[in-house]
Design a protein around this motif. Structure first.
Motif, short mmCIF file in Angstrom:
data_model
loop_
_atom_site.label_atom_id
_atom_site.label_comp_id
_atom_site.label_asym_id
_atom_site.label_seq_id
_atom_site.Cartn_x
_atom_site.Cartn_y
_atom_site.Cartn_z
N PHE A 15 51.09 -4.48 -62.48
CA PHE A 15 50.57 -5.04 -61.23
C PHE A 15 51.25 -4.46 -60.00
O PHE A 15 50.66 -4.47 -58.92
N ALA A 16 52.45 -3.95 -60.16
CA ALA A 16 53.14 -3.32 -59.03
C ALA A 16 52.36 -2.11 -58.53
O ALA A 16 52.47 -1.74 -57.36
N GLU A 17 51.57 -1.49 -59.40
CA GLU A 17 50.78 -0.31 -59.05
C GLU A 17 49.36 -0.67 -58.57
O GLU A 17 48.61 0.21 -58.21
N SER A 18 48.99 -1.94 -58.61
CA SER A 18 47.63 -2.36 -58.29
C SER A 18 47.52 -2.88 -56.86
O SER A 18 48.50 -3.31 -56.26
N ASP A 19 46.29 -2.90 -56.36
CA ASP A 19 46.00 -3.48 -55.05
C ASP A 19 46.09 -4.99 -55.16
O ASP A 19 45.32 -5.60 -55.90
N PRO A 20 47.02 -5.64 -54.46
CA PRO A 20 47.20 -7.09 -54.61
C PRO A 20 46.02 -7.92 -54.08
O PRO A 20 45.92 -9.09 -54.38
N ALA A 21 45.12 -7.32 -53.32
CA ALA A 21 43.96 -8.04 -52.79
C ALA A 21 42.80 -8.09 -53.78
O ALA A 21 41.84 -8.80 -53.56
N ARG A 22 42.90 -7.32 -54.85
CA ARG A 22 41.83 -7.28 -55.85
C ARG A 22 42.35 -7.78 -57.19
O ARG A 22 43.44 -7.41 -57.60
N GLU A 23 41.53 -8.58 -57.85
CA GLU A 23 41.91 -8.99 -59.20
C GLU A 23 41.78 -7.80 -60.14
O GLU A 23 40.91 -6.95 -59.99
N CYS A 24 42.69 -7.76 -61.09
CA CYS A 24 42.74 -6.67 -62.06
C CYS A 24 43.15 -7.29 -63.39
O CYS A 24 43.99 -8.18 -63.44
N LEU A 25 42.53 -6.84 -64.46
CA LEU A 25 42.82 -7.35 -65.80
C LEU A 25 43.45 -6.23 -66.62
O LEU A 25 42.92 -5.12 -66.69
N TRP A 26 44.59 -6.52 -67.24
CA TRP A 26 45.27 -5.59 -68.14
C TRP A 26 45.24 -6.19 -69.54
O TRP A 26 45.43 -7.40 -69.71
N ILE A 27 45.04 -5.33 -70.54
CA ILE A 27 45.07 -5.76 -71.93
C ILE A 27 46.01 -4.84 -72.70
O ILE A 27 45.85 -3.63 -72.69
N ALA A 28 47.00 -5.45 -73.36
CA ALA A 28 47.90 -4.71 -74.24
C ALA A 28 47.48 -5.00 -75.68
O ALA A 28 47.39 -6.16 -76.08
#
Length: 134
Positions: free
Chosen positions: A26-39
């Motif tokens: 999440f440190a690399e993502s735009d904080p204004a947009r939701e983003c989903l990560w899957i491990a």
């Protein structure tokens, strides 16, 4: 959607390890947009594959079919999910809970377990597993 093959397996054997991995994502993502990560993890909880699904402002989709297809392709034993809430409130929404339950049921039918779903909001995060939702 972005795919990334884990070069050196990272062991995700507890909530602290998962939180550390996803906090970096999440440190690399735009904080204004939701983003989903899957491990995706193997039977020994080594991360074998990592995917990102970008959402629109204030909303991220939980693409169940794509996640299940990846789990089959990677032969995943387990899944760890994380998404962010730009609002600053990590409380799971009704849709977060419903989508996670649907994914867990679909994954279970394939002998794959949703191990946890973390929601990040700024410096705070919460775990579905710790809340008793999984």
């Amino acid at each position: 959607m972005r795919y990334q093959r884990a070069e050196q397996p990272l062991k995700l054997d507890g909530p602290e390890a998962a939180q550390a991995l996803f906090a970096g994502c999440f440190a690399e993502s735009d904080p204004a947009r939701e983003c989903l990560w899957i491990a995706h993890v193997d039977s020994e909880l080594n991360c074998i594959h990592l995917t990102r699904h970008d959402g629109i402002e204030g909303e991220a989709d939980l693409p169940i079919r794509a996640i299940i297809a990846d789990a089959l392709l990677q032969q995943s034993s387990g899944l760890l999910l994380a998404h962010n809430h730009p609002s600053g409130d990590p409380t799971p929404s009704r849709m977060d809970c419903l989508s996670t339950r649907r994914l867990a049921a679909a994954a279970s039918a394939l002998d794959c377990q949703v191990l946890d779903h973390l929601i990040f909001a700024g410096e705070r995060s919460i775990s579905f597993r710790s809340l008793g939702y999984l």
